[in-house]
Design an enzyme around this catalytic site. Sequence first.
Site, PDB file in Angstrom:
ATOM      1  N   HIS A 118       0.842  -1.249   0.020  1.00 28.73           N
ATOM      2  CA  HIS A 118      -0.036  -0.085   0.000  1.00 28.73           C
ATOM      3  C   HIS A 118       1.043   1.187   0.062  1.00 28.73           C
ATOM      4  O   HIS A 118       1.382   1.674   0.937  1.00 28.73           O
ATOM      5  CB  HIS A 118      -0.981   0.054   1.166  1.00 28.73           C
ATOM      6  CG  HIS A 118      -2.062   1.113   1.368  1.00 28.73           C
ATOM      7  ND1 HIS A 118      -2.983   0.935   2.001  1.00 28.73           N
ATOM      8  CD2 HIS A 118      -1.916   2.317   0.744  1.00 28.73           C
ATOM      9  CE1 HIS A 118      -4.015   2.093   1.687  1.00 28.73           C
ATOM     10  NE2 HIS A 118      -3.239   2.889   0.973  1.00 28.73           N
TER      11      HIS A 118
ATOM     12  N   ASP B 166       1.971   3.304   2.929  1.00 31.36           N
ATOM     13  CA  ASP B 166       0.969   4.293   2.741  1.00 31.36           C
ATOM     14  C   ASP B 166       1.357   5.837   2.141  1.00 31.36           C
ATOM     15  O   ASP B 166       0.899   6.812   2.543  1.00 31.36           O
ATOM     16  CB  ASP B 166      -0.174   4.372   3.765  1.00 31.36           C
ATOM     17  CG  ASP B 166      -1.561   5.109   3.247  1.00 31.36           C
ATOM     18  OD1 ASP B 166      -1.639   5.468   1.905  1.00 31.36           O
ATOM     19  OD2 ASP B 166      -2.450   5.532   4.075  1.00 31.36           O
TER      20      ASP B 166
END
Length: 381
Positions: free
Chosen positions: A58, A272
């Site tokens: 991610h 992220d």
Amino acid sequence: MIQMIISNAKVHQPNSTLEKASIQIDKGKIIEVNEKSYTKADIDGTDLIAIPGFIDGHIHGAAGRDAMDANHEALETIASALPEEGTTSFLATTMTQSPEAISDALGSIATYENKPQQAEILGVHLEGPFCEKEKAGAQPLEHIIPPSIELFKHWQAEANGAIKTITLAPELDADFQLIHYLNHEQINVSAGHTNANYNDMKKAAEEGVHQLTHLCNQMNGIHHRDIGAVGAAFLLDHLKAELIADGIHVSPEMIRLIYNNVGSDRLLLITDSMRAKYLQDGTYDLGGQEVTVQGNKATLEDGTLAGSMLKMIDGVKNMMDIADATIDDIIKMASINPAKQIGVYDRKGSIEVGKDADILLLDEDYNIRYTICKGKIAYER
């Protein structure tokens, strides 16, 4: 002819640790791991620890570029930057935007050719646009739409089958139709940007949700009358959970609580990160929104967290410092689990014969000395 020999390193394998071993590499693959010493090795691994490269499932961007820029130059910049933090492969992550903007990004990723000495793009993590508006976070509200099988099919065709993980709010998927379809297609379904309570999550997990996106962020936390999606991660032992271990998205105390209750067998370390990673403090764009970066924190105008500045190696060190995770636990959370979750453990995630030579050599303080991507040195400190 052997392409590379790493000699005299402490090699961590899934079921054993070789205190003084050598790794032989040819054509980007590991062809032998043994306890011999080679005087003419390409890398002297004395006092170094060999572990598999990290897989970031991610990540939106880094070094000034983002997967949503929808061009090969952006992808090349990100893939070139990541070996410095130990990431040898990743899922290029999209975000909630117009269907056309998502299509453009997917088309770019689908046609990108991985290059030597870069982190390999393993596919796409489609984050949104099937989100709950109350838990949008940094996902732009105006582009959030209901789950759609037809739209997903269209995007997967444009991505040439590259979508490996999708983040959605399962409570919005009527009769779990999309989730059932995704399971049939062997796509990793992750609940995120969701307002699901514990019973919603329990049902969703029974219907085919396998993961939680950035645990604790943009989901219902633990309350004594409803333990929410976070409680589901604690109790439902077939759910995996992403974790941003920067101490900002999740407090150090919560990181420790999560580690003690969910454990290394079910956690997936992610960054992220957004485009400002590696760059100076300032103002940056995320999906058409202005993001202010100060230190290790990125926020929208209203203070909402907007991605991270986290590097994988720093998340790893945080887990060791905060949660007392061992290096073998780190290997599970940053390499083995993510590889298994997206179906690439046959070639990634561990130092074993026949697998891609994605290898990190760390010093005794767990600083990266070498990052090797498919048998080529991509970063050397």
